[in-house]
Design a protein around this motif. Structure first.
Motif, short mmCIF file in Angstrom:
data_model
loop_
_atom_site.label_atom_id
_atom_site.label_comp_id
_atom_site.label_asym_id
_atom_site.label_seq_id
_atom_site.Cartn_x
_atom_site.Cartn_y
_atom_site.Cartn_z
N ARG A 182 0.93 -1.20 -0.02
CA ARG A 182 0.09 -0.02 -0.07
C ARG A 182 1.17 1.01 0.10
O ARG A 182 0.51 1.97 0.73
CB ARG A 182 -1.26 -0.16 1.52
N ASP A 183 1.71 1.14 -0.77
CA ASP A 183 2.26 2.73 -1.00
C ASP A 183 1.81 3.92 -2.43
O ASP A 183 2.93 5.02 -1.66
CB ASP A 183 3.43 2.10 -1.63
N MET A 184 0.72 3.47 -2.06
CA MET A 184 0.48 4.91 -3.11
C MET A 184 -0.44 5.98 -2.47
O MET A 184 -1.12 5.00 -1.69
CB MET A 184 -1.25 4.13 -4.03
N SER A 185 -0.08 6.63 -2.51
CA SER A 185 -0.62 7.96 -1.59
C SER A 185 -2.02 8.62 -1.88
O SER A 185 -2.32 7.97 -3.63
CB SER A 185 -0.27 9.38 -1.31
N PRO A 186 -2.93 8.90 -1.35
CA PRO A 186 -4.57 9.61 -2.19
C PRO A 186 -4.35 10.63 -2.82
O PRO A 186 -4.63 10.23 -4.29
CB PRO A 186 -4.85 10.33 -0.76
N TRP A 187 -3.35 11.02 -3.21
CA TRP A 187 -2.57 11.88 -4.14
C TRP A 187 -2.13 11.35 -5.78
O TRP A 187 -3.33 11.41 -6.71
CB TRP A 187 -2.45 13.24 -3.90
N ALA A 188 -1.70 10.44 -5.12
CA ALA A 188 -0.89 9.24 -7.14
C ALA A 188 -2.20 8.48 -6.88
O ALA A 188 -2.08 8.70 -8.24
CB ALA A 188 -0.06 8.68 -6.06
N ASN A 189 -3.49 8.07 -6.24
CA ASN A 189 -4.35 7.90 -6.67
C ASN A 189 -5.68 9.04 -7.81
O ASN A 189 -5.45 8.32 -8.67
CB ASN A 189 -4.98 6.71 -5.46
N PHE A 190 -5.61 9.29 -6.63
CA PHE A 190 -6.54 10.86 -7.77
C PHE A 190 -5.70 10.66 -9.11
O PHE A 190 -6.03 10.84 -10.10
CB PHE A 190 -6.42 11.89 -6.98
N SER A 191 -4.12 11.16 -9.26
CA SER A 191 -3.49 11.36 -10.46
C SER A 191 -3.12 10.20 -11.16
O SER A 191 -3.31 10.93 -12.47
CB SER A 191 -1.64 11.54 -10.07
N LEU A 192 -3.60 9.16 -11.03
CA LEU A 192 -3.86 7.94 -11.98
C LEU A 192 -4.68 8.43 -12.83
O LEU A 192 -5.24 8.16 -13.24
CB LEU A 192 -3.10 6.43 -10.91
N GLY A 193 -5.98 8.66 -11.89
CA GLY A 193 -6.94 8.80 -12.39
C GLY A 193 -7.63 9.49 -13.17
O GLY A 193 -7.91 10.15 -14.46
N PHE A 194 -6.79 10.83 -13.52
CA PHE A 194 -6.58 12.05 -13.56
C PHE A 194 -6.14 11.56 -15.54
O PHE A 194 -5.94 11.85 -16.08
CB PHE A 194 -5.86 13.19 -12.80
N THR A 195 -4.09 11.44 -15.35
CA THR A 195 -3.61 11.43 -16.36
C THR A 195 -4.33 10.14 -17.02
O THR A 195 -3.84 9.83 -18.05
CB THR A 195 -2.15 10.92 -15.88
N TYR A 196 -5.17 8.75 -16.52
CA TYR A 196 -5.42 8.12 -17.77
C TYR A 196 -7.03 9.16 -18.45
O TYR A 196 -7.01 8.63 -19.92
CB TYR A 196 -6.56 6.91 -16.59
N LEU A 197 -7.74 9.76 -17.49
CA LEU A 197 -8.94 10.37 -18.60
C LEU A 197 -7.89 11.23 -19.35
O LEU A 197 -8.57 11.81 -19.58
CB LEU A 197 -9.28 11.26 -17.36
N SER A 198 -6.65 12.03 -18.56
CA SER A 198 -5.87 13.14 -19.39
C SER A 198 -6.72 14.24 -20.42
O SER A 198 -7.29 13.41 -20.95
CB SER A 198 -4.78 12.24 -20.63
#
Length: 519
Positions: A33-49
């Motif tokens: 569980r190394d992914m921060s909430p900020w990184a989790n949101f960023s993952l969704g954002f960069t996927y939606l891009s």
């Protein structure tokens, strides 16, 4: 237990709340569980891009319906927000890696889950190829050579390779790159958009209601629905936040929040970018007629000059690589989740886990090889980009609606979400509205719109969808992989009350009976 206490418990070897919840669902996770909430949101954002979504489809949408295509972004955003709210409830109760496949498994059963995962997997692989392929012309512009079908394919393979290398770095690297990609993309979108509004605005907002004759002999509604591919393509990616549910702490709270933020912030950025580009196009007629087939590059070159436009293209390329990276991460977690439940051929390899880097390497490799083959195969097809995007979009929408429908069915059969995010009395109307929107979008994406083309080219999106679903049904019928594994299924729906013991046979638990497969 707060996050600091959870970290301390994990460090002491005591199971934290996240591990306890996952164990209750029948899993012991190998992920960190190394992914921060900020990184989790960023993952969704960069996927939606927003940059990738708008820049890739802008020319197609503007040529189809003119500036009013802008409004499709607002419609699609509202529709997909409804879907994201339903997903938030589901992931809060079932925070399992793989997203739509395990969600469908718990809401309905093994067969429904198997088909949901099968469709979603092919859609993700096509979307990875589509994003990498869409980067080709921008790579050419950044490095100063003419984009051809051959150079586009080579550049797409290069983008795919970069994303794969980054993903093999592990969860922490994925999180860092997602945050960097998000920061670069959001900053680039705001700065580029503001500069265009200040220096290159050639129209007022009234053009958003003027099609400039783009509909031709068709009705404007026909043209607008065709152009709405830009909105449909833009608003998915939020589900990636849930695909990595076993890599985030307190997922029942953080992931629904990340999904909503992805829609809010990503949608606002996409809408702003699209508006700025529309107001900066000098000649809409040239775009509609095909005389200017790449209005984005035309606008950027005029606004920023040869040096500045290359800097902007550099930010655009970061966005494309980040988007491909996020898509690939989502696909690999789906494949791993599928294989962990022994649901697909090669499960032994595909469920292998690299403990040092905390990634499923063979699943990740599959998410690179198949998109690479699709990119190479695009040389045999005209309008390869539109077809890859359309098939990726319709496949993802079908998989989404399979989960939304499963949630509605479970709700009507007595499912009451018990995760840490719940919609309460709004749950049923939101669920119904999300299903209606999704089905309408699926029909719109698949509608044939090129009668002048060969019949198989005109119906290519429908044919590909039927082919994927048909092959999945055939595979499932022959291999019966959905019967493998011991992972729970169908347990969202409460078991029926058991009659008094003297007249009743023992009722097996739905985790072992497959009660969800009864229908």
């Amino acid at each position: 237990m707060d996050q600091n206490a959870s970290h301390a418990a994990a460090a002491d070897g005591v199971p934290d709340d996240d591990d306890v919840q996952l164990a209750a669902l029948g899993f012991t996770s190998e992920f960190k569980r190394d992914m921060s909430p900020w990184a989790n949101f960023s993952l969704g954002f960069t996927y939606l891009s927003p940059v990738v979504g708008i820049y890739t489809v802008f020319a197609i949408a503007l040529a189809a319906a003119g500036p009013p295509m802008f409004w499709s972004l607002l419609i699609a955003g509202a529709g997909q927000l409804l879907v994201a709210l339903i997903f938030g409830e589901v992931v809060a109760q079932f925070p399992v890696a793989g997203g739509v496949y395990p969600w469908a498994r718990r809401l309905w059963g093994r067969k429904w889950a198997w088909m949901t995962g099968w469709v979603y997997l092919f859609a993700l692989l096509a979307s990875i190829a589509g994003v990498a392929y869409g980067a080709g012309p921008f790579v050419a512009g950044a490095f100063g050579f003419a984009p051809t079908s051959t150079t586009t394919i080579v550049c797409a393979l290069a983008v795919l390779t970069l994303a794969t290398i980054a993903n093999f770095g592990g969860t922490k690297i994925l999180g860092y790159i997602a945050i960097f990609g998000f920061s670069a993309e959001l900053l680039g979108a705001v700065v580029v958009g503001a500069w265009l509004l200040l220096t290159e605005r050639h129209h007022g907002l009234d053009v958003l209601f003027n099609s400039f004759g783009a509909e031709g002999s068709h009705s404007f509604l026909y043209a607008f629905l065709a152009a709405s591919l830009i909105g449909v393509f833009q608003y998915y990616g939020f589900e990636a936040c849930g695909d990595v549910a076993e890599e985030v702490r307190n997922p029942g709270v953080q992931i629904p929040k990340s999904m909503r933020r992805t829609i809010y912030i990503g949608g606002a950025a996409a809408t702003f970018v699209c508006l700025c580009l529309i107001l900066s196009v000098v000649d809409f007629g040239a775009v509609i007629s095909g005389a200017d087939p790449d209005p984005v590059s035309t606008v950027l070159a005029r606004a920023f000059g040869p040096v500045g436009s290359k800097l902007v293209l550099g930010v655009v390329l970061i966005s494309f690589v980040s988007c491909a990276l996020s898509l690939q991460a989502a696909a690999s977690r789906l494949v791993y989740s599928y294989a962990r439940d022994e649901m697909i051929v090669g499960s032994r390899k595909l469920s292998r886990f690299d403990q040092r880097r905390a990634i499923p390497p063979y699943a990740l490799l599959l998410a690179a090889v198949i998109p690479g083959l699709l990119i190479i195969g695009s040389a045999m097809s005209a309008d390869a980009l539109a077809k890859l995007i359309s098939f990726g979009a319709i496949g993802i929408y079908i998989a989404f609606q399979m989960v939304v429908f499963a949630a509605l069915r479970a709700r009507l059969k007595g499912w009451v979400p018990n995760g840490r995010y719940r919609l309460g009395r709004w749950a049923l109307p939101v669920n119904i509205a999300a299903l209606v929107y999704g089905l309408a979008a699926i029909v719109n994406i698949g509608w044939p719109r090129t009668p002048e083309a060969s019949w198989y080219d005109n119906f290519i999106v429908v044919l590909l969808s039927v082919g994927v679903i048909g092959s999945g049904l055939l595979y499932m019928g022959i291999a019966r992989s959905h019967n493998n594994g011991t992972a729970p299924y169908g347990d969202a729906i409460p078991a029926r009350a058991v009659p008094e013991p003297e007249a009743a046979a023992p009722l097996a638990h739905p985790e072992t009976t497959g009660a969800g497969d009864a229908h």
